[in-house]
Design a protein around this motif. Structure first.
Motif, PDB file in Angstrom:
ATOM      1  N   GLU A 108       4.302 -13.949  -4.227  1.00 22.77           N
ATOM      2  CA  GLU A 108       3.105 -13.114  -4.348  1.00 22.77           C
ATOM      3  C   GLU A 108       3.117 -12.424  -5.701  1.00 22.77           C
ATOM      4  O   GLU A 108       4.169 -12.046  -6.199  1.00 22.77           O
ATOM      5  CB  GLU A 108       3.097 -12.041  -3.237  1.00 22.77           C
ATOM      6  N   GLY A 109       1.953 -12.284  -6.253  1.00 27.02           N
ATOM      7  CA  GLY A 109       1.827 -11.511  -7.495  1.00 27.02           C
ATOM      8  C   GLY A 109       2.300 -12.245  -8.736  1.00 27.02           C
ATOM      9  O   GLY A 109       2.713 -11.618  -9.698  1.00 27.02           O
ATOM     10  N   THR A 142      10.716 -13.839   0.488  1.00 26.14           N
ATOM     11  CA  THR A 142       9.487 -13.428  -0.186  1.00 26.14           C
ATOM     12  C   THR A 142       9.845 -12.908  -1.567  1.00 26.14           C
ATOM     13  O   THR A 142      10.757 -12.100  -1.717  1.00 26.14           O
ATOM     14  CB  THR A 142       8.775 -12.316   0.606  1.00 26.14           C
ATOM     15  N   ARG A 198       8.014 -10.990  -4.474  1.00 29.18           N
ATOM     16  CA  ARG A 198       6.757 -10.277  -4.667  1.00 29.18           C
ATOM     17  C   ARG A 198       6.807  -9.461  -5.947  1.00 29.18           C
ATOM     18  O   ARG A 198       7.782  -8.769  -6.203  1.00 29.18           O
ATOM     19  CB  ARG A 198       6.520  -9.359  -3.473  1.00 29.18           C
ATOM     20  N   SER A 205       4.575  -6.722  -8.464  1.00 33.16           N
ATOM     21  CA  SER A 205       3.394  -5.877  -8.517  1.00 33.16           C
ATOM     22  C   SER A 205       3.564  -4.851  -9.629  1.00 33.16           C
ATOM     23  O   SER A 205       4.683  -4.542 -10.047  1.00 33.16           O
ATOM     24  CB  SER A 205       3.190  -5.162  -7.187  1.00 33.16           C
TER      25      SER A 205
END
Lengths: 164, 778
Positions: free
Chosen positions: B484-485, B532, B534, B536
């Motif tokens: 993600e991201g 995961t 991730r 951000s």
């Protein structure tokens, strides 16, 4: 740049040398003008820990941090107070930009390579290796410095090693 | 190799390197959905480009393997084979081999031979296509149409000069000859398309010829021609299966495509790229291939000339360019008269008079230009990016840093000016206005230049699906990696330093964190473990989380190991908070693994992680719950070139301390100061803080220097107090390297220029803590 001086000497015909002359501990020195980037007034030096003794500190030269060396220490002369006339001569040697302190900057001279002679071994108290030649100018004696030997990577590396 | 300009080789390496890493992640994505036509095409195109460039450089070993992989993919594209796990293994191996060969090329070494077994496997996959390509393998449309969507830069509206690399020029004539030959053969085959008995064979021959033509065309890198080739290829592929009506429409248009190609080839001979537009022709052919038969389209006429006139427009046919079909042809019934073969043959082989084409180009171009922009924005790459040497960006960055400093000085002078009586009120205000304008502009420039160095983390992340996939194979675990991201952007240097730590952390999570499927089921979790990754933005920082749902860190095991290594006394262990115990795993050589595998267990990985993150002035923290999983959190600044810092004074000197590392600043009460073993420490609340004197650290004359403040610095759970004289304030500083000064390490991690133009050293907190620890241990 300074090796150009020796090349000029080696060639047969006389050529013109353009030099910047300055004073350190009462003696007059000269370097090839092409090696000199600029000459600055004295400014605040920032001391750097763990650096060789002749590195006085660093300055900000338009965004680039460059080391400044004291020629007196390099030559083994007694240190002196910095005065009104103290200047930082900024040179480029083997792609590295650095500055060195001189007591006073005299002038820009044009002399013929004919009057430059190899340095006599005992001409002065400084290491003869640093000297590219000696110029006789009327009653003055100009000591032409070999910047490669003085500040080149080998020379500074040795300085670092001795400091360690 | 030596026969080629090193620059060309270098370009090949850079370009193909990027393609390869994209290819690798695309392949893994493809494995999830082996029938995704868009992804198949993307992978195929990347491989094809690499092959094309490699064959130009005569890297026959590389070409062989790329070719084998390409034919396997082609078979998959034509739905003859499905990419299963074995096929994917072979493809990935091929990618590895190509990478290896490129490494050898970079070192000017001999390229290793293609692995014959691998080539055989891939070729066997590719064979599927040859057996069935002429029969009913393809569902028209689904497999072939996506390839025809424009992928390169948009069409040129006018002719423009052909730009070729120096090395390619010699080959120009030869390749044009080659192209001419293929095109004339294609014309013969196109004529046979009208023959009801021979059209299948002709179509299959054309398909092969289209391949040959593509190869020549790829060389020139002229996107419109490539597009025509793709179209020709798809059309001839679909032709054999098409209905009679579609065939009747398609045949003249195929002739038209060949004529277009010929006219463009003619232009190439004159080193000009023909700007003649053909968008409508291609669109209509695509529509036909997909099996749609819109009424408006049934107007092709019978010959290539007619098709050209209608779809491209020249002479009187120009009117037909509009979407409204010619009224005369609109009323024609759907089945079109199939013309006499002899008649068509002559008109197609004679081809259209090329000389008359360019005059029609502008009109066609304009009509096309109306429709093009939307597509143009959708296509990636092309003219929108430009390669810049990093040195140049760095030089720009330095200059901007200097600009900021000059701006600061002007602002300072302007403020002083306010106090000078000589200046009039008006001129002072003018000056202030100008200064604040300058302030705004420089801030914008700074941001803009910083952004040029930013790159999305995707660049790193795209490598990891492959890594996890291989780990699954080696460990026998089932792992799903969720990313993600990836669009989060950070400075280029940050990306470079982050690569290794992330690989180590992911490996750790997969190897140590996640359990085997059977164990997971026994623990009541799903068979497949999840990792995961991730990213951000958190203000001026980026946070990266690596979360696994595995067994978690074993506090007891780590604690026992720490006691065994003498890092902590057994009786103190129970009082240590969890995160301090977990932090032991960052120490060099610390490993709780019972055996050393080729994945991990040497105790090096986490040390690398810690060192690299420290280098980036980042922080790393661990949290873990037994049986539930582990989360590693990394916080790093967006850029390492600019750093928020606290300026502190020691005696006459001013130093910069990275703000990230400052926990707090205290004014120690003399009563709280004491010394242990000759080293000064202070009591700070309930703990003992080692103190280090900045004056001593920087070899300043210590006499008479008052140091009333202690700056409490921390890095990765170690703390130290730095004694200073003055606190000056917070400032964004530009980090400059201390090159050529000849320092031998020490606590100066660089230098920066203050707003008064002076130079300040930046304190290297990691080094400082190391020094403090060295002392207490000694």
């Amino acid at each position: 740049m300074s090796h150009q001086i020796s090349q000029h000497q080696a060639s047969s015909g006389p050529t013109q040398l353009q030099l910047v002359t300055f004073e350190v501990a009462g003696e007059e020195f000269a370097v090839d003008i092409l090696a000199v980037q600029e000459i600055n007034r004295m400014m605040d030096l920032t001391r750097v820990p763990q650096s060789p003794p002749e590195v006085e500190g660093v300055i900000n030269l338009r965004g680039k941090i460059i080391p400044v060396l004291d020629l007196r220490k390099r030559f083994g002369f007694p240190t002196a107070e910095r005065g009104e006339d103290t200047r930082i001569v900024v040179v480029e040697v083997q792609g590295r930009v650095l500055g060195f302190l001189v007591d006073k900057v005299h002038e820009v001279l044009r002399i013929s390579s004919e009057i430059v002679e190899p340095a006599p071994a005992m001409v002065c108290s400084i290491n003869a290796d640093f000297i590219a030649g000696v110029g006789k100018l009327n009653d003055r004696l100009l000591i032409l410095l070999d910047l490669q030997k003085l500040f080149g990577s080998a020379a500074l590396g040795a300085a670092v090693a001795t400091a360690a | 190799m030596s026969s080629f300009d090193p620059q060309i080789v270098q370009d090949f390496l850079t370009e193909s390197g990027e393609l390869l890493s994209q290819l690798e992640s695309d392949l893994v994505t493809l494995e999830q959905d082996p029938c995704d036509p868009e992804m198949l095409n993307q992978v195929f195109r990347a491989l094809h480009t690499i092959k094309g460039s490699a064959s130009f450089l005569s890297l026959s070993n590389l070409v062989k393997i790329a070719h084998a992989a390409e034919s396997a993919l082609n078979a998959a594209r034509n739905r003859v084979v499905v990419i299963d796990r074995d096929a994917m293994d072979a493809l990935l191996k091929a990618v590895d081999l190509i990478k290896e060969q490129m490494g050898q090329l970079a070192q000017d070494a001999h390229l290793s031979d293609p692995d014959d077994g691998l080539v055989a496997v891939l070729t066997a996959l590719g064979e599927g296509k040859q057996k069935r390509s002429a029969s009913s393998a393809t569902e028209p449309g689904t497999a072939s149409t996506p390839a025809a969507t424009p992928s390169g830069p948009a069409l040129a509206d006018g002719d423009k000069p052909l730009v070729l690399g120096e090395g390619k020029k010699d080959l120009l004539e030869f390749l044009i000859g080659d192209l001419d030959e293929s095109l004339s053969k294609a014309r013969e085959q196109a004529a046979r398309l009208f023959d009801a008995a021979a059209f299948r064979d002709a179509a299959s021959q054309l398909f092969d010829l289209a391949d040959a033509i593509s190869r020549s065309v790829d060389f020139f890198e002229v996107a419109p021609m490539t597009r025509l080739c793709v179209c020709l290829r798809n059309a001839s592929q679909a032709f054999g299966e098409a209905s009679a009506e579609v065939r009747a429409q398609l045949a003249p248009r195929i002739g038209a495509i060949i004529a277009m190609l010929a006219s463009k080839t003619d232009a190439l001979r004159k080193s000009v790229i023909c700007g003649r537009s053909f968008g409508q022709l291609v669109d209509r052919v695509e529509l036909l291939i997909s099996g749609e038969l819109p009424e408006a389209l049934l107007a092709a006429g019978a010959t290539a000339d007619d098709a050209l006139a209608l779809d491209v427009g020249h002479g009187a046919g120009g009117a037909a360019l509009t979407d409204e079909p010619d009224p005369a042809t609109r009323d024609l019934p759907a089945p079109i008269v199939v013309p006499e073969p002899a008649d068509v043959g002559s008109s197609v082989t004679a081809s259209a008079p090329m000389s008359s084409f360019p005059s029609a180009a502008p009109a066609a171009g304009d009509a096309r230009a109306e429709k093009e922009p939307s597509k143009r924005t959708a296509t990636p790459g092309g003219d929108h990016t430009i390669r810049v040497e990093v040195n140049r960006l760095e030089a720009l960055m330095n200059l901007v840093g200097e600009l900021v400093l000059q701006k600061n000085r002007i602002a300072a002078i302007t403020r002083q000016l306010g106090a000078v009586d000589g200046a009039t009120q008006d001129s002072r205000e003018q000056m202030l206005l100008a200064a604040s304008g300058l302030d705004r502009v420089t801030a914008d420039i700074q941001v803009a230049v910083m952004r040029t160095r930013m790159q999305p983390l995707e660049k790193l992340f795209s490598k990891y699906p492959r890594l996890i996939r291989d780990l699954c194979g080696k460990t026998g675990k089932k792992i799903e990696l969720i990313i993600e991201g990836g669009e989060t952007e950070v400075d280029k240097s940050v990306i470079e330093e982050l690569g290794d730590p992330l690989v180590h952390l992911l490996r750790n999570a997969a190897d140590h964190g996640l359990e085997l499927p059977a164990d997971r089921v026994a623990a009541g979790k799903s068979e497949t473990g999840t990792i995961t990754l991730r990213a951000s933005h958190e203000g001026s920082h980026v946070q990266l989380l690596i979360i696994d749902d595995g067994r978690g860190l074993n506090r007891d095991k780590i604690g026992a190991k720490a006691v065994e290594r003498g890092l902590v006394r057994a009786e103190d262990l129970a009082n240590l908070p969890d995160d301090e115990v977990f932090h032991f795993i960052f120490l060099p050589g610390f490993s709780t693994a019972d055996s050393v595998s080729d994945l991990s267990g040497r105790g090096v990985g986490m040390d690398v992680v810690r060192t690299n993150i420290e280098k980036l002035k980042g922080l790393i923290s661990l949290s873990s719950q037994q049986g539930k999983g582990t989360t590693v959190a990394i916080t790093i600044p967006l850029t390492v070139a600019i750093l928020p810092a606290m300026m502190v004074g020691v005696g006459e000197e001013v130093y910069a301390v990275p703000l990230n590392n400052i926990l707090e600043i205290v004014k120690p009460d003399p009563a709280s100061l004491s010394s242990i073993g000759g080293r000064s420490v202070m009591r700070l609340r309930d703990s003992v803080l080692p103190l280090i004197s900045a004056a001593e650290l920087f070899e300043l004359p210590a006499e008479g220097v008052q140091t009333p403040f202690a700056v409490v610095l921390s890095m990765n759970n170690s703390r130290v107090g730095l004694l200073v004289t003055r606190l000056i304030g917070q400032q964004e500083i530009v980090i400059k390297p201390l090159d050529g000064v000849g320092t031998r390490g020490g606590a100066a991690g660089g230098a920066t220029v203050r707003d008064d133009g002076g130079v300040s050293l930046i304190i290297d907190v990691a080094e400082l803590i190391r020094m403090a620890q060295g002392r207490t241990n000694a």
